[in-house]
Design an enzyme around this catalytic site. Structure first.
Site, short mmCIF file in Angstrom:
data_model
loop_
_atom_site.label_atom_id
_atom_site.label_comp_id
_atom_site.label_asym_id
_atom_site.label_seq_id
_atom_site.Cartn_x
_atom_site.Cartn_y
_atom_site.Cartn_z
N PHE A 130 0.86 -1.18 0.00
CA PHE A 130 0.00 0.00 0.00
C PHE A 130 0.89 1.23 0.00
CE2 PHE A 130 -2.35 3.49 1.91
CZ PHE A 130 -3.50 3.46 1.14
N ASP A 215 9.33 2.60 1.41
CA ASP A 215 8.14 3.30 1.91
C ASP A 215 8.09 3.04 3.41
OD1 ASP A 215 5.67 4.14 2.74
OD2 ASP A 215 4.56 3.23 1.07
N LYS A 244 2.92 9.93 8.15
CA LYS A 244 2.22 9.49 9.37
C LYS A 244 2.84 10.03 10.67
CE LYS A 244 -0.70 5.86 7.67
NZ LYS A 244 -0.40 5.18 6.42
#
Ligand SMILES: *Cc1c(COP(=O)(O)O)cnc(C)c1O
Length: 397
Positions: A130, A215, A244
């Site tokens: 993702f 990532d 995040k």
């Protein structure tokens, strides 16, 4: 009030919060929830951390935004600090994870372009990945459910089975520019890429002149007990996307790169209006202050172990409900044999919040500031929740 005026893109719970205190969220009716989702690994220092509040409020009274037409001292400072503590020489600030990935993908393609190899633009990615919800990042993630109905898939992503080095090798062509991977798949179900595989990917990149893009939007910023998850493997990437937890709840992300990897990103080739503004930088610098405190990361690793061991004991007690406990640090997953929604619902009944993930996993991502007592409290709630499921279904220990 209702959600009627909002896009129906989110399957929201009928639950709204009014206030947060550390690891706790307080609902409108006053109910206190133990927050082991932390805004999906965003509230890295919990809710309303005094140092973050002071930094944000202090900045809010002075200056919010000027645009990147001008120098931004907070950006210079956070950039220098990130460069100091990571592999990177260069940083580009964004507002989100997907934008950090977009910057990473563009950086990799431009690298080959300025090397005179513009036909090298393809990127190898992994099943279950993702990387965000922009058109390029849904193509990179390759999940059919996110691609359907949005027109032609952005060209240039070749997907291989998770962690399969041999398949990566076979997927490489003269057009390959980079390999993009999460050291630990978050949405994919807390799937840890073995260190050996990460080292294998690094080696392939070195052999073939490819860039390794990590990532670390979810796994980074202390989540696993190291500043970034790849540090456990001993390798470094060429490019890394972060978001995040880096803003502690303020929307921000960053793309980090080595000097060489970033050499194509010259004046005017990329940009952002909001990225790296004064409010974001004040908050990001404040998050780093705490993260870099003596012993903070060691504490995260220790608490992660405490939680994992407690969960493993619970898993042994309920072998018909729990398949496996996995993850690193405070990025843990309960892989369920019953539907993960059932387990998550049972947790919520016991006023504990968790996040769902792929492969029928319930994700536990508490704030990195969680206390030992709160971990104990959480373990008791997980135990009680599973006991309730076992009693209701006649399964269990
Ligand atoms: C959340 C996430 C993203 C996307 O971040 P957004 O801020 O939602 O755009 C990308 N990669 C990973 C690994 C993530 O967990």
């Amino acid at each position: 009030m209702s959600n009627a005026a909002l896009y129906d893109t989110f399957a929201r719970l009928p639950l709204a919060f009014e206030k947060g205190e550390g690891t706790w969220l307080i609902a409108q009716d006053g109910t206190r929830y133990l927050d082991f989702a932390a805004g999906i690994a965003v509230n890295s220092l919990g809710h309303a951390h005094p140092h973050l509040v002071a930094a944000l409020v202090g900045q809010a009274g002075k200056l919010w935004h000027t645009s990147n037409l001008y120098e931004i001292p907070g950006q210079q400072r956070l950039g220098e600090r990130l460069v100091e503590i990571t592999f990177a020489d260069k940083v580009f600030f964004t507002n989100s994870g997907a934008e950090a990935l977009e910057a990473a993908i563009k950086t990799a393609r431009r690298y080959h372009f300025v090397n005179g190899e513009e036909s090298r633009y393809r990127i190898v990615t992994f099943e279950g990945a993702f990387h965000g919800r922009t058109l390029a990042t849904i193509a990179a993630g390759g999940q059919e459910k996110y691609l359907e109905g949005f027109g032609p898939k952005v060209e240039g992503f070749d997907q291989v089975p998770f962690g399969d080095l041999k398949a990566v090798k076979e997927a490489l062509t003269e057009e390959t520019a980079a390999i993009l991977v999460e050291p630990i798949q978050g949405e994919g179900g807390i799937r840890v890429l073995p260190g050996e595989t990460l080292r294998g990917l690094r080696q392939l990149c070195d052999e073939h002149g490819l860039l390794l893009i990590l990532d670390e939007v979810q796994s980074g910023v202390g989540r696993t007990g190291r500043l970034f998850a790849h540090e456990w493997s001993g390798i470094t990437p060429d490019i890394m996307a972060v978001a995040k937890g880096i803003g502690g709840g303020f929307p921000m992300g960053a793309c980090l790169a080595t000097e060489d990897a970033a050499k194509g990103m010259t004046a005017g080739v990329h940009g952002t209006t909001f990225g790296g503004n004064q409010l974001a930088m004040a908050t990001g610098n404040a998050v780093l202050d705490i993260l870099l405190d003596e012993g903070f990361l060691e504490g995260v690793a220790r608490k992660g172990l405490l939680l994992k061991q407690g969960l493993a004991a619970i898993a042994d007690t309920f072998p018909d409900i729990v398949e496996e406990i996995r993850g690193e640090g405070l990025m843990l997953g309960i892989r369920c044999k019953k539907p993960n929604a059932l387990v998550q619902h049972a947790l919520r009944d016991r006023k504990m919040l968790a996040a769902p993930a792929g492969e029928n996993v319930v994700r536990l991502l508490p704030p990195l500031t969680v206390s030992d007592e709160e971990i104990q409290d959480a373990l008791e709630r997980v135990h009680a929740a599973l006991e309730g499921i076992a009693a209701a279904t006649g399964d269990g220990g």
